[in-house]
Design a protein around this motif. Structure first.
Motif, mmCIF file in Angstrom:
data_model
loop_
_atom_site.group_PDB
_atom_site.id
_atom_site.type_symbol
_atom_site.label_atom_id
_atom_site.label_comp_id
_atom_site.label_asym_id
_atom_site.label_seq_id
_atom_site.Cartn_x
_atom_site.Cartn_y
_atom_site.Cartn_z
ATOM 1 N N LEU A 158 0.806 -1.272 -0.360
ATOM 2 C CA LEU A 158 0.129 -0.388 -0.490
ATOM 3 C C LEU A 158 1.348 1.246 -0.357
ATOM 4 O O LEU A 158 1.998 1.035 0.141
ATOM 5 C CB LEU A 158 -0.931 0.071 1.225
ATOM 6 N N PRO A 159 0.164 2.356 -0.432
ATOM 7 C CA PRO A 159 0.998 3.604 -0.158
ATOM 8 C C PRO A 159 0.867 4.597 0.551
ATOM 9 O O PRO A 159 2.127 5.261 1.527
ATOM 10 C CB PRO A 159 0.490 4.142 -1.902
ATOM 11 N N LEU A 160 0.628 4.072 2.088
ATOM 12 C CA LEU A 160 0.660 5.012 2.719
ATOM 13 C C LEU A 160 1.807 5.224 3.659
ATOM 14 O O LEU A 160 2.514 5.731 3.918
ATOM 15 C CB LEU A 160 -0.534 4.195 3.539
ATOM 16 N N TYR A 161 2.317 3.836 3.621
ATOM 17 C CA TYR A 161 4.068 3.488 4.175
ATOM 18 C C TYR A 161 4.544 4.551 3.602
ATOM 19 O O TYR A 161 6.069 5.152 4.225
ATOM 20 C CB TYR A 161 4.220 2.479 4.910
ATOM 21 N N SER A 162 4.844 4.653 1.735
ATOM 22 C CA SER A 162 6.195 5.341 1.085
ATOM 23 C C SER A 162 5.524 6.480 1.088
ATOM 24 O O SER A 162 6.248 7.692 0.907
ATOM 25 C CB SER A 162 5.917 4.631 -0.119
ATOM 26 N N PHE A 210 15.971 10.068 9.050
ATOM 27 C CA PHE A 210 15.637 9.053 7.517
ATOM 28 C C PHE A 210 15.382 8.604 6.806
ATOM 29 O O PHE A 210 17.093 9.961 5.792
ATOM 30 C CB PHE A 210 14.023 9.459 7.714
ATOM 31 N N ALA A 211 15.555 7.775 5.853
ATOM 32 C CA ALA A 211 15.805 8.097 4.283
ATOM 33 C C ALA A 211 15.006 6.875 3.518
ATOM 34 O O ALA A 211 14.358 5.981 4.229
ATOM 35 C CB ALA A 211 17.257 6.442 4.328
ATOM 36 N N ALA A 212 14.225 7.840 2.429
ATOM 37 C CA ALA A 212 13.235 7.213 1.993
ATOM 38 C C ALA A 212 14.163 6.150 0.998
ATOM 39 O O ALA A 212 15.272 6.072 0.021
ATOM 40 C CB ALA A 212 12.494 7.796 1.384
ATOM 41 N N SER A 213 13.433 4.874 0.679
ATOM 42 C CA SER A 213 14.319 3.640 -0.637
ATOM 43 C C SER A 213 14.012 4.571 -1.901
ATOM 44 O O SER A 213 12.797 5.142 -2.238
ATOM 45 C CB SER A 213 13.683 2.868 -0.193
ATOM 46 N N THR A 214 14.011 4.073 -2.913
ATOM 47 C CA THR A 214 13.908 4.166 -4.314
ATOM 48 C C THR A 214 12.595 3.863 -4.529
ATOM 49 O O THR A 214 11.433 3.706 -5.166
ATOM 50 C CB THR A 214 14.912 3.319 -5.371
ATOM 51 N N GLY A 215 12.789 2.556 -3.997
ATOM 52 C CA GLY A 215 11.361 1.397 -3.790
ATOM 53 C C GLY A 215 9.986 2.619 -3.006
ATOM 54 O O GLY A 215 9.022 2.692 -4.471
ATOM 55 N N ASN A 216 10.179 3.314 -2.189
ATOM 56 C CA ASN A 216 9.429 4.392 -2.160
ATOM 57 C C ASN A 216 8.319 5.120 -2.500
ATOM 58 O O ASN A 216 7.492 5.006 -3.303
ATOM 59 C CB ASN A 216 8.994 4.910 -0.828
ATOM 60 N N TYR A 217 8.960 5.958 -3.716
ATOM 61 C CA TYR A 217 8.762 6.236 -5.044
ATOM 62 C C TYR A 217 8.438 6.091 -6.207
ATOM 63 O O TYR A 217 7.325 6.305 -6.706
ATOM 64 C CB TYR A 217 10.456 7.654 -5.181
ATOM 65 N N VAL A 218 9.203 5.092 -6.162
ATOM 66 C CA VAL A 218 8.296 4.110 -7.514
ATOM 67 C C VAL A 218 6.780 3.415 -6.836
ATOM 68 O O VAL A 218 5.806 3.859 -7.570
ATOM 69 C CB VAL A 218 9.512 2.629 -7.606
ATOM 70 N N ASN A 219 6.777 3.017 -5.595
ATOM 71 C CA ASN A 219 5.470 2.950 -4.890
ATOM 72 C C ASN A 219 4.340 3.740 -5.579
ATOM 73 O O ASN A 219 3.209 3.468 -5.908
ATOM 74 C CB ASN A 219 5.188 2.376 -3.526
ATOM 75 N N LEU A 220 4.592 5.170 -4.930
ATOM 76 C CA LEU A 220 4.335 6.287 -5.009
ATOM 77 C C LEU A 220 3.342 6.378 -6.025
ATOM 78 O O LEU A 220 2.434 6.352 -7.059
ATOM 79 C CB LEU A 220 4.319 7.291 -4.441
#
Length: 243
Positions: free
Chosen positions: A197-201, A215-225
């Motif tokens: 789901l996108p909420l965590y990303s 904190f550090a967001a991953s590339t996967g978080n951006y792709v997910n959104l």
């Protein structure tokens, strides 16, 4: 030039239609953001710097989520009931322009609550913000995804069902999504759900932008959104064009 003129016309039409209740939505978002930043500290009790930083970075995310999946669906449900949804289909403009104009309006609604939450958290609690250049892209991507999802299920479902779903998403994002607390506190199966789901990303990219040293967001978080947002908007365009 024609596209810009169409956008200006649609934006003016949509803004004028919504002008009566937009200030109330802005005030509501400010109250919610302050409730998270200040009110949630009473639930935590003896809050430490990490807990305060989660609340301070989570409040802007919650504002964007509620704008896209609660306030927007409520407005669309009302438009469907009043017949305004059918009226939109008669406009001789690209359907994407309508969505872009609406997205800009709802982004304007969300910004005051985001700014208020950040300023209040900074001056009251000094949580340790470390803002980076990617705050604006992160904010726009989170808003794009949230609004795209809200559009998608609002146009797909009947007004009553979309209202029910929006309330479920609002409650779930506040209580069962790792936005105001670490992901590790959730059971393993729910962590797996939030990986999809996108909420965590959304929370991760906003945390990364507001407190990059922590904190550090991953590339996967951006792709997910990006995927969720594109699916939401493209699906909405198909539904609007559907006879």
């Amino acid at each position: 030039m024609v596209t810009f003129n169409d956008f200006k016309y649609v934006f003016q039409m949509q803004f004028n239609k919504s002008f009566g209740y937009l200030p109330y939505y802005m005030i509501l978002q400010m109250i919610i953001s302050l409730g998270i930043v200040i009110g949630f500290t009473y639930l935590i009790g003896n809050s430490n710097t990490e807990s305060l930083l989660y609340l301070a970075t989570g409040a802007p995310t919650i504002v964007l989520i509620l704008t896209g999946v609660v306030l927007l669906p409520q407005q669309i449900a009302t438009s469907k009931t009043e017949g305004y949804h059918q009226f939109l289909r008669t406009w001789p403009v690209n359907r994407g322009i309508i969505l872009v104009a609406d997205t800009l309006i709802w982004l304007i609604v969300a910004i005051p609550g985001i700014v208020i939450s950040i300023l209040v958290a900074h001056f009251m609690f000094h949580p340790g913000y470390d803002v980076t250049w990617n705050l604006v892209p992160a904010l726009l991507l989170t808003a794009f995804t949230s609004i795209g999802i809200g559009y998608g299920f609002s146009y797909l479902l009947p007004p009553q069902l979309s209202m029910v779903l929006s309330n479920v998403l609002a409650f779930g994002s506040l209580m069962f999504a790792p936005i105001n607390f670490p992901m590790e506190r959730l059971p393993a199966w729910l962590q797996n759900v939030h990986d999809f789901l996108p909420l965590y990303s959304m929370a991760e990219v906003m945390r990364d932008a507001l407190a990059t040293s922590t904190f550090a967001a991953s590339t996967g978080n951006y792709v997910n959104l990006a995927v969720w947002g594109i699916v939401g908007f493209c699906g909405t365009i198909v539904l609007i064009n559907k006879k």
